[in-house]
Structure formats: C-alpha cells, structure tokens
Design a protein around this motif. Structure first.
Motif, PDB file in Angstrom:
ATOM      1  N   ASP A 459       0.822  -1.219   0.000  1.00  0.00           N
ATOM      2  CA  ASP A 459       0.000   0.000   0.000  1.00  0.00           C
ATOM      3  C   ASP A 459       0.849   1.259   0.000  1.00  0.00           C
ATOM      4  O   ASP A 459       0.403   2.314   0.490  1.00  0.00           O
ATOM      5  CB  ASP A 459      -0.917   0.007   1.228  1.00  0.00           C
ATOM      6  CG  ASP A 459      -1.804  -1.211   1.269  1.00  0.00           C
ATOM      7  OD1 ASP A 459      -2.119  -1.730   0.178  1.00  0.00           O
ATOM      8  OD2 ASP A 459      -2.184  -1.666   2.369  1.00  0.00           O
ATOM      9  N   ILE A 460       2.061   1.148  -0.529  1.00  0.00           N
ATOM     10  CA  ILE A 460       2.979   2.287  -0.407  1.00  0.00           C
ATOM     11  C   ILE A 460       2.502   3.503  -1.209  1.00  0.00           C
ATOM     12  O   ILE A 460       2.655   4.647  -0.788  1.00  0.00           O
ATOM     13  CB  ILE A 460       4.400   1.863  -0.849  1.00  0.00           C
ATOM     14  CG1 ILE A 460       5.390   2.984  -0.546  1.00  0.00           C
ATOM     15  CG2 ILE A 460       4.420   1.483  -2.319  1.00  0.00           C
ATOM     16  CD1 ILE A 460       6.827   2.548  -0.682  1.00  0.00           C
ATOM     17  N   LEU A 461       1.834   3.273  -2.363  1.00  0.00           N
ATOM     18  CA  LEU A 461       1.376   4.397  -3.162  1.00  0.00           C
ATOM     19  C   LEU A 461       0.270   5.176  -2.457  1.00  0.00           C
ATOM     20  O   LEU A 461       0.256   6.411  -2.447  1.00  0.00           O
ATOM     21  CB  LEU A 461       0.883   3.895  -4.533  1.00  0.00           C
ATOM     22  CG  LEU A 461       1.948   3.249  -5.429  1.00  0.00           C
ATOM     23  CD1 LEU A 461       1.315   2.743  -6.716  1.00  0.00           C
ATOM     24  CD2 LEU A 461       3.048   4.252  -5.754  1.00  0.00           C
ATOM     25  N   GLU A 462      -0.677   4.452  -1.861  1.00  0.00           N
ATOM     26  CA  GLU A 462      -1.749   5.133  -1.140  1.00  0.00           C
ATOM     27  C   GLU A 462      -1.197   5.921   0.047  1.00  0.00           C
ATOM     28  O   GLU A 462      -1.623   7.055   0.315  1.00  0.00           O
ATOM     29  CB  GLU A 462      -2.773   4.110  -0.656  1.00  0.00           C
ATOM     30  CG  GLU A 462      -3.472   3.386  -1.802  1.00  0.00           C
ATOM     31  CD  GLU A 462      -4.440   2.328  -1.285  1.00  0.00           C
ATOM     32  OE1 GLU A 462      -4.555   2.221  -0.039  1.00  0.00           O
ATOM     33  OE2 GLU A 462      -5.061   1.634  -2.114  1.00  0.00           O
ATOM     34  N   ARG A 463      -0.243   5.345   0.747  1.00  0.00           N
ATOM     35  CA  ARG A 463       0.339   6.047   1.898  1.00  0.00           C
ATOM     36  C   ARG A 463       1.104   7.299   1.462  1.00  0.00           C
ATOM     37  O   ARG A 463       1.090   8.317   2.159  1.00  0.00           O
ATOM     38  CB  ARG A 463       1.269   5.098   2.647  1.00  0.00           C
ATOM     39  CG  ARG A 463       0.525   3.899   3.242  1.00  0.00           C
ATOM     40  CD  ARG A 463       1.344   3.192   4.278  1.00  0.00           C
ATOM     41  NE  ARG A 463       0.595   2.106   4.880  1.00  0.00           N
ATOM     42  CZ  ARG A 463       0.988   1.437   5.957  1.00  0.00           C
ATOM     43  NH1 ARG A 463       2.128   1.770   6.539  1.00  0.00           N
ATOM     44  NH2 ARG A 463       0.266   0.464   6.458  1.00  0.00           N
ATOM     45  N   CYS A 464       1.781   7.194   0.331  1.00  0.00           N
ATOM     46  CA  CYS A 464       2.486   8.385  -0.182  1.00  0.00           C
ATOM     47  C   CYS A 464       1.491   9.506  -0.505  1.00  0.00           C
ATOM     48  O   CYS A 464       1.752  10.688  -0.222  1.00  0.00           O
ATOM     49  CB  CYS A 464       3.292   8.023  -1.424  1.00  0.00           C
ATOM     50  SG  CYS A 464       4.774   7.044  -1.071  1.00  0.00           S
ATOM     51  N   GLU A 465       0.369   9.161  -1.078  1.00  0.00           N
ATOM     52  CA  GLU A 465      -0.640  10.181  -1.376  1.00  0.00           C
ATOM     53  C   GLU A 465      -1.183  10.811  -0.096  1.00  0.00           C
ATOM     54  O   GLU A 465      -1.413  12.023  -0.025  1.00  0.00           O
ATOM     55  CB  GLU A 465      -1.776   9.555  -2.183  1.00  0.00           C
ATOM     56  CG  GLU A 465      -1.375   9.176  -3.594  1.00  0.00           C
ATOM     57  CD  GLU A 465      -2.513   8.519  -4.356  1.00  0.00           C
ATOM     58  OE1 GLU A 465      -3.598   8.361  -3.749  1.00  0.00           O
ATOM     59  OE2 GLU A 465      -2.320   8.160  -5.525  1.00  0.00           O
ATOM     60  N   GLU A 466      -1.393   9.982   0.953  1.00  0.00           N
ATOM     61  CA  GLU A 466      -1.855  10.539   2.232  1.00  0.00           C
ATOM     62  C   GLU A 466      -0.830  11.512   2.807  1.00  0.00           C
ATOM     63  O   GLU A 466      -1.185  12.584   3.332  1.00  0.00           O
ATOM     64  CB  GLU A 466      -2.117   9.393   3.217  1.00  0.00           C
ATOM     65  CG  GLU A 466      -3.332   8.550   2.866  1.00  0.00           C
ATOM     66  CD  GLU A 466      -3.524   7.417   3.861  1.00  0.00           C
ATOM     67  OE1 GLU A 466      -2.731   7.352   4.839  1.00  0.00           O
ATOM     68  OE2 GLU A 466      -4.436   6.601   3.664  1.00  0.00           O
TER      69      GLU A 466
END
Length: 667
Positions: A459-466
């Motif tokens: 889930d690294i992409l979603e966390r980067c967006e957050e």
C-alpha cells in the motif's frame, strides 16, 4: 513479346541532306593537304582514298535503309497485307528497288574511277577524276530524292502503328461504326480510345491489354465496316478486314439492337453474313450492345429472327473450330451501365484459351509426348463396391502436420494482444526451468543480504498520497498564519481613504486586463515611443500620485537619472585636474576619449588567473604560435575547385619549349 517494332527504323534524310552528310564526312575524315611536288603515286593514293571513302559511306547509308525497312514477303502476312493496304505494296517495293539500284550504280562508278585514277599522270588530272567521280555519285543520289522522301513519310507513319503481336492471345472487336466497340475497349483495358457519338471516330487499329486467369490478352479495336462490295471499301475498312483475315483471335461481333448507331439490325445482319467467311476456325461471340436503351426481349419478331439466324451461323462456326460448348455465343451488354461487360470479356478469353489448348493437344509434338505415357486401368474382379477409406492414423498425422504448419508466430501474438505499442514480447518464455509456471516469477533483488521484496509495502502508493495531502494541509495553515492583511484598526482616516482608492484602482486594472484577454487586444507590450494614446506618461503618473497624497518627485527624478549618466562621467573626468588645462579649453575629443576609457575591454595578452600562463610575455608567445600554426592551414583551405584561385600562374607545359605547328591555340 512484340515481334515487329517499326519505331527503330533509322531516319531517311532528303537527297540534298544526304549529299551534304557524305561530302562533309569525306572532307573531315580524309587528308586535305596535297602538293604537286609529291610523288605521283602519293597523289594518286590521296584522291583514290577520297573516292573510295565516299563510295563506302554512300553504300553503308543506302544499305541501312534497305535492311531496316521490312520486306513484305518475309514478315507476317498480317503486317504484309496491312502495309499493302496503307502504302501500296508496288510503290513500296519500287522505292526500295530504286535505292538498291542507286547503291549498285555508285559502287560501279567508284570502281571505274579508281581504275582511271591508277593511271593519272598529274595532280590536276587526278583531281579532275576525283571531282567527276563524286559528282556522278551525287547525281545518282539526287535522282532518287523522291524515293527517299516517300520512304521517310512511310517510316514516320509506320512508327505510329500499334505494336501488334500476331502470335499471342488476341481478342478482336468488329462491327458497324458507332456500335460501342471503342467504349468496350476502354472498359476492359487501360487504353484511351477516343469515343464520339458519330460514325468512323476510330480510323485505325488500337491495341490494349487485359488479364484473365493470370494470362495477358491483347485486345484490338478495329474501325467500323460497312456492308458493301469488297472493291468499294476504303483504307479504314480494309484495316479491319486485314486483321480479321490474318489474326488467330477470338472475334467479338458487336450488334447495336437499339438502332441508335444509325444502322438497322437487318443491315448489321447483312454485314455479318457477308464477312462470315473471315470467322472460320475462330471463337466467335455475338454481343448485343446498348441493352439499356433496348432490351433483347423487346425486339420485334423480324429482328429477333435475324438475331437468331446470326446465332445459328455462329454455332456452325464454333462447331467447325472444334468447340462443342454452345453457351455464351449470344451475350447482351451495356457499356453505359457496365452491365455484362466483364461477362463478355471472360467468355471471349475462355473460348480462345480452350481453342488454343485443343490446337496444342492435337499438334504432332504433343502426340509424340503422349505416346510415351501408359495409364494402367485395373479390371474389376467382382461387383462389390469398395468406397474410399482413409485410415484414422493417416487423418491424425495429417492434422498434426497441419497444426505444425500453422505454428503461431510472434506477429500473431502481437495482433491478438492489442497490436504494436501495446503488446510486449516476453523474454522469459524460452527459459528452461523444471516448471513452466516459474518463468514469470519476479527475480529477487538482494541488498545487504536481504530480499528487497520482503520489505516492500503493497500500500505504499496510497500512503504516499496521504503524506502529500497532509503536507499540503500543513503548508496552507502555515501560509494562513504568516499572511499579513491590512485591516482598518491600525490605519488613520486619511490612510484608509488612500487604501480604498488603491484597491479600487487595482480592481479596475484587473477588470480591464480580463477584458483585454477576452478580446483581440491581448497583445505584447510595445515601447512607450509607440504608445499613440499616451496613456502611460510621467505627468499622468505625477497627477495620480498627487491625488493620492504621495509626493511624485522621487519617482519622476529616478526615471530621469538615466539621462545624466554621461554628464556624470564627464564631470568625473573633469574632476581629475591633473590632465586638465588651467584655462579649461581642452577639446571635447579628449573628454570623450577619457569617458570611453572606463569601458575599455581587456587586452588579449593580459593574463587571467586559471589560464595556466606565467606572465603576459608567455601568453603573447602562445598566441603567436597558434596564429603561425593556422596560417598554412587557412592558405591550403582556399586552394580548391570552387575557389577563385589560380594555383599556378604560369604552367610550365604552356610557357616553355619550342612552339610547334598547331600549338599557338593552347595559349
């Protein structure tokens, strides 16, 4: 392959030009200087050479004319009769015969005068004999000038004749004038025959080519033929008769059933019966054209009877030719609507092909070949039926072979998966592994003894967006805290009024800018000297600043400071009192030089730190060596074919040695 090409015949010059060509060539190609002091044998050889050379040239020219023009008895009968129709065979042979006679007479004249020149006793007598010989040769050529002119006209006309191969597959179109022959020719071939709504538009033979079953067919469009006695037919009609008589072709007899050509069906039927002898042993198709104006079923009983009689005659003709197939003898067509055009072409080509195959099968060569073959036919031993049976193993082997032949290629995979740019070839498909499922596994990336894939968060992409959203909120809060907005609590009444005016002015400028963007006034800013409306001036700015309660002197004075730069430089130069004269009468030139000396560029020999030179002397030497090294290269670069340079002013081979005979023109 075209057998006869009349375009290659050499041009026949007129009699006068013929003489000029031969005599000028003799003058240029033989010696021109002779003296009476020469030995008599040398003088004789001099003039004998001229006579012999002229005779050889006349002989070669006349022989070329005789050899290149076709002999009517040796060429194909079709071309022989066609040339006879166009040019009259008797006149043609007579002209060539006169050329041959002139050639022999010139050879005899040369022989006689060479014999006389052997006994010439002086230069004058030898010269007279030479002049007489050449004069008699030229007289012979002058006498055949009409024949040369006639042959030149024939050559020009023959060069315009179509290249017809009498031995290839040919479809011949014939019939009354204006029945649609040329229109059909333009439809089935790439020929461009002139089509007009009147008779005898086509006045000569036209050739086109079409394809049927991967074979090339020659289609010939003939001029119209009228129903009248053979002796009364003109040259145009005789061209068609000649083609029908001598070409082994499939004949298409065109019949205009609408009557729009100006001739009735009875007249066309009479023409068919008068020339039916020319259709013997040839595939024949009767084509009823212009069905868009008059269908075949709508004809009267008399006209229908005439058409059926023509069909019966055509059936007799094809039966004699050995063609038992009776279909396609009578066809209907309309060149205007293209209805039935291809059917007519295919029927004619098919009939011609069948006839040519039958003729070859009946030839002696084919019979000799067939005698070498023996086909064994087993005798039946009982009445039991034995149907064909293919073993299942054979069918399976055939299916496997077909599957192997239809092996999918990388191009097929590309088309199935989206085409080029979408599909990417897998480089792992040919890996040799214990299990094929392992081919697409992701290879481990090892870093410091650990597999990087074990530490990746799915889930690294979603966390980067957050994280980015959170950082954006923090930046907005910080900007809100740092923002300083002028409120009315800290200002006096006068400052509040000025602030409101500034805000109104700012709002007006923004509104004006938006209006310009929406209209065509959105353009680059031009210099003030091109500002015709004088909107932006210092006076106006001063008035606006004064109305706001601001002193405009500082801003206006700062804008004028650019114009005093030169005055300051001059005043500073004047302040250096060491060089100034006491009475102040020094010239303005010196003042300008001093003012310019402040902006003087650096000397080329001045050493800049980091260049690698010890002092300015060393830099001077380096610059001089660089110039010396490039000087020779620059000189050599100018010595080329395209440069306006004379490499050697006086070439030795032109300016040295003794000037011999004929060398003066070299300078």
């Amino acid at each position: 392959m075209v057998q006869y090409n009349f375009k290659k015949i050499t041009v026949v010059p007129p009699g006068k030009d013929f003489i000029d060509i031969i005599l000028s060539r003799t003058q240029r190609q033989t010696p021109t200087v002779v003296h009476k002091g020469y030995a008599i044998s040398r003088i004789r050889q001099f003039y004998m050479r001229k006579v012999r050379y002229s005779q050889q040239n006349f002989y070669e020219k006349l022989s070329t004319i005789i050899d290149e023009f076709p002999r009517l008895d040796d060429i194909h009968p079709f071309y022989g009769d066609l040339l006879h129709v166009l040019y009259n065979k008797d006149h043609y042979k007579l002209a060539l015969g006169q050329i041959n006679t002139a050639r022999n007479i010139i050879a005899k004249i040369s022989k006689d005068y060479l014999r006389l020149l052997k006994y010439g006793d002086s230069l004058y007598r030898c010269k007279c004999l030479k002049v007489a010989a050449l004069g008699r040769m030229c007289t012979v050529v002058k006498r055949i000038s009409p024949s040369l002119a006639y042959l030149e006209q024939i050559r020009q006309h023959m060069a315009r004749l179509p290249s017809i191969d009498p031995n290839t597959r040919t479809v011949l179109i014939c019939g009354y004038p204006n029945v649609g022959k040329s229109s059909f020719m333009n439809k089935v071939t790439r020929a461009d025959v002139d089509v007009q709504p009147y008779a005898f538009t086509t006045k000569s033979l036209f050739v086109g080519h079409t394809d049927y079953k991967y074979l090339r067919y020659q289609v010939i469009d003939t001029p119209g033929i009228l129903d009248r006695p053979f002796e009364d037919r003109n040259i145009i009609e005789m061209c068609s008769i000649t083609a029908l008589a001598h070409l082994r072709a499939a004949v298409l007899f065109f019949l205009d059933i609408s009557g729009s050509c100006g001739y009735s069906i009875a007249q066309q039927a009479a023409l068919f019966h008068s020339i039916k002898s020319l259709f013997m042993n040839k595939p024949l198709v009767i084509v009823c054209n212009k069905t868009d104006l008059q269908p075949l079923e709508g004809l009267s009983e008399d006209d229908m009877k005439l058409v059926m009689d023509m069909k019966a005659e055509a059936m007799k003709t094809i039966t004699q030719a050995g063609d038992p197939n009776e279909e396609g003898v009578l066809l209907t067509m309309s060149t205007l609507t293209d209805d039935g055009v291809m059917a007519v072409k295919n029927a004619a080509c098919e009939r011609l092909l069948e006839q040519r195959v039958d003729v070859k099968m009946k030839s002696k060569k084919m019979v000799d070949c067939l005698n070498r073959f023996h086909v064994a036919v087993p005798k039946p031993r009982d009445n039991k039926e034995r149907p064909i049976c293919i073993p299942p193993a054979v069918l399976e082997a055939r299916a496997n072979a077909a599957a192997k032949e239809k092996k999918k290629l990388e191009k097929d995979f590309e088309q199935e998966n989206g085409g080029a740019g979408v599909y990417s070839t897998s480089l792992k498909k040919h890996y040799i592994l214990a299990n094929d499922e392992w081919k697409e596994d992701i290879l481990p990336e090892i870093l410091d003894g650990h597999n990087v894939a074990d530490f990746l968060d799915p889930d690294i992409l979603e966390r980067c967006e957050e994280l980015e959203r959170e950082e954006g909120l923090r930046l907005e809060e910080q900007a809100a805290q740092d923002a300083f907005e002028i409120d009315g609590h800290e200002l006096t009444e006068e400052q509040k009024e000025i602030l409101s005016q500034i805000r109104k002015k700012k709002a007006l400028l923004i509104q004006e800018h938006r209006m310009k963007k929406r209209t065509a006034e959105s353009r680059p800013i031009v210099p003030r000297k091109f500002d015709k409306d004088r909107k932006f001036t210092t006076k106006r700015m001063g008035r606006q600043l004064s109305s706001m309660g601001v002193d405009p002197s500082a801003a206006i004075a700062r804008s004028k400071s650019r114009g005093r730069k030169r005055e300051r430089s001059l005043s500073r130069a004047a302040a250096d009192g060491d060089d100034m004269e006491v009475d102040g009468q020094q010239s303005n030139k010196k003042l300008r030089l001093r003012s310019r000396s402040r902006s003087k560029s650096r000397a080329p020999e001045e050493v800049i730190p980091g260049e690698g030179f010890k002092d300015s002397e060393q830099k001077k030497k380096a610059i001089k060596k660089a110039k010396d090294a490039t000087r020779n290269r620059n000189k050599e670069a100018r010595r080329g074919e395209a440069d306006r340079v004379i490499p050697t002013l006086k070439p030795k081979h032109l300016f040295s040695g003794k000037r011999t005979l004929g060398k003066t023109s070299r300078r």
